[in-house]
Design a protein around this motif. Structure first.
Motif, PDB file in Angstrom:
ATOM      1  N   MET A  31      -5.589   2.469   5.183  1.00  0.00           N
ATOM      2  CA  MET A  31      -4.275   1.886   4.953  1.00  0.00           C
ATOM      3  C   MET A  31      -4.403   0.459   4.415  1.00  0.00           C
ATOM      4  O   MET A  31      -3.716   0.083   3.456  1.00  0.00           O
ATOM      5  CB  MET A  31      -3.468   1.909   6.249  1.00  0.00           C
ATOM      6  CG  MET A  31      -2.074   1.344   6.103  1.00  0.00           C
ATOM      7  SD  MET A  31      -1.007   1.902   7.423  1.00  0.00           S
ATOM      8  CE  MET A  31      -0.493   3.468   6.727  1.00  0.00           C
ATOM      9  N   LEU A  32      -5.305  -0.326   4.973  1.00  0.00           N
ATOM     10  CA  LEU A  32      -5.508  -1.683   4.480  1.00  0.00           C
ATOM     11  C   LEU A  32      -6.131  -1.661   3.081  1.00  0.00           C
ATOM     12  O   LEU A  32      -5.721  -2.414   2.197  1.00  0.00           O
ATOM     13  CB  LEU A  32      -6.377  -2.491   5.442  1.00  0.00           C
ATOM     14  CG  LEU A  32      -6.567  -3.958   5.056  1.00  0.00           C
ATOM     15  CD1 LEU A  32      -5.241  -4.699   4.991  1.00  0.00           C
ATOM     16  CD2 LEU A  32      -7.511  -4.630   6.025  1.00  0.00           C
ATOM     17  N   ARG A  33      -7.085  -0.776   2.868  1.00  0.00           N
ATOM     18  CA  ARG A  33      -7.698  -0.671   1.539  1.00  0.00           C
ATOM     19  C   ARG A  33      -6.661  -0.277   0.484  1.00  0.00           C
ATOM     20  O   ARG A  33      -6.672  -0.787  -0.635  1.00  0.00           O
ATOM     21  CB  ARG A  33      -8.857   0.310   1.557  1.00  0.00           C
ATOM     22  CG  ARG A  33     -10.075  -0.243   2.311  1.00  0.00           C
ATOM     23  CD  ARG A  33     -11.292   0.650   2.177  1.00  0.00           C
ATOM     24  NE  ARG A  33     -11.149   1.936   2.843  1.00  0.00           N
ATOM     25  CZ  ARG A  33     -11.330   2.142   4.148  1.00  0.00           C
ATOM     26  NH1 ARG A  33     -11.671   1.130   4.939  1.00  0.00           N
ATOM     27  NH2 ARG A  33     -11.190   3.347   4.657  1.00  0.00           N
ATOM     28  N   GLY A  84       0.816  -1.208   0.000  1.00  0.00           N
ATOM     29  CA  GLY A  84       0.000   0.000   0.000  1.00  0.00           C
ATOM     30  C   GLY A  84       0.846   1.254   0.000  1.00  0.00           C
ATOM     31  O   GLY A  84       1.935   1.289  -0.564  1.00  0.00           O
ATOM     32  N   LYS A  85       0.313   2.282   0.652  1.00  0.00           N
ATOM     33  CA  LYS A  85       0.954   3.596   0.682  1.00  0.00           C
ATOM     34  C   LYS A  85       1.456   3.908   2.086  1.00  0.00           C
ATOM     35  O   LYS A  85       1.039   3.290   3.059  1.00  0.00           O
ATOM     36  CB  LYS A  85      -0.053   4.662   0.243  1.00  0.00           C
ATOM     37  CG  LYS A  85      -0.551   4.461  -1.168  1.00  0.00           C
ATOM     38  CD  LYS A  85      -1.541   5.526  -1.546  1.00  0.00           C
ATOM     39  CE  LYS A  85      -2.002   5.312  -2.982  1.00  0.00           C
ATOM     40  NZ  LYS A  85      -2.940   6.339  -3.410  1.00  0.00           N
ATOM     41  N   THR A  86       2.320   4.909   2.183  1.00  0.00           N
ATOM     42  CA  THR A  86       2.822   5.322   3.493  1.00  0.00           C
ATOM     43  C   THR A  86       1.707   6.009   4.285  1.00  0.00           C
ATOM     44  O   THR A  86       0.732   6.519   3.709  1.00  0.00           O
ATOM     45  CB  THR A  86       4.005   6.293   3.362  1.00  0.00           C
ATOM     46  OG1 THR A  86       3.529   7.528   2.815  1.00  0.00           O
ATOM     47  CG2 THR A  86       5.119   5.721   2.505  1.00  0.00           C
ATOM     48  N   ALA A  87       1.891   6.068   5.576  1.00  0.00           N
ATOM     49  CA  ALA A  87       0.930   6.756   6.439  1.00  0.00           C
ATOM     50  C   ALA A  87       0.831   8.232   6.062  1.00  0.00           C
ATOM     51  O   ALA A  87      -0.256   8.817   6.068  1.00  0.00           O
ATOM     52  CB  ALA A  87       1.329   6.601   7.906  1.00  0.00           C
ATOM     53  N   ALA A  88       1.944   8.829   5.700  1.00  0.00           N
ATOM     54  CA  ALA A  88       1.939  10.246   5.304  1.00  0.00           C
ATOM     55  C   ALA A  88       1.134  10.448   4.017  1.00  0.00           C
ATOM     56  O   ALA A  88       0.357  11.402   3.912  1.00  0.00           O
ATOM     57  CB  ALA A  88       3.367  10.747   5.122  1.00  0.00           C
TER      58      ALA A  88
END
Length: 89
Positions: A78-80, A18-22
């Motif tokens: 985040m999971l999506r 996925g992507k970073t939290a930021a």
């Protein structure tokens, strides 16, 4: 009795799922950085808030936490966002 699965502490971080939290707006770049990573042995590491004490007494029927396990929570987005990086079974 041996467990059916055991975490391998020698496994290395291979790639973010996925992507970073930021990127998702879930972090201001300081200490709060939930994340999902695939390890080089295929296992998955999740970094999230430890809510074991909160949820431990109200787990659904049939769900158990071993003394060395923790229940962590991550943002749903985040999971999506990681879905595209997780192969179908």
């Amino acid at each position: 009795m041996a467990r059916a699965w055991e975490a391998d502490p020698s496994a290395l971080f291979e790639r973010r799922l996925g992507k970073t939290a930021a990127e998702l707006g879930n972090s201001d770049g300081n200490d709060e950085c939930p994340d999902i990573w695939q390890l080089d042995n295929g296992d998955v590491a999740v970094i999230g808030r430890d809510l074991t004490a909160v949820y431990g007494t109200r787990l659904p029927q049939g769900v158990h936490l071993a003394p060395d396990e923790r229940l962590v929570v991550i943002p749903g987005n985040m999971l999506r966002a990681a879905k595209k990086d997780i192969p179908d079974a």
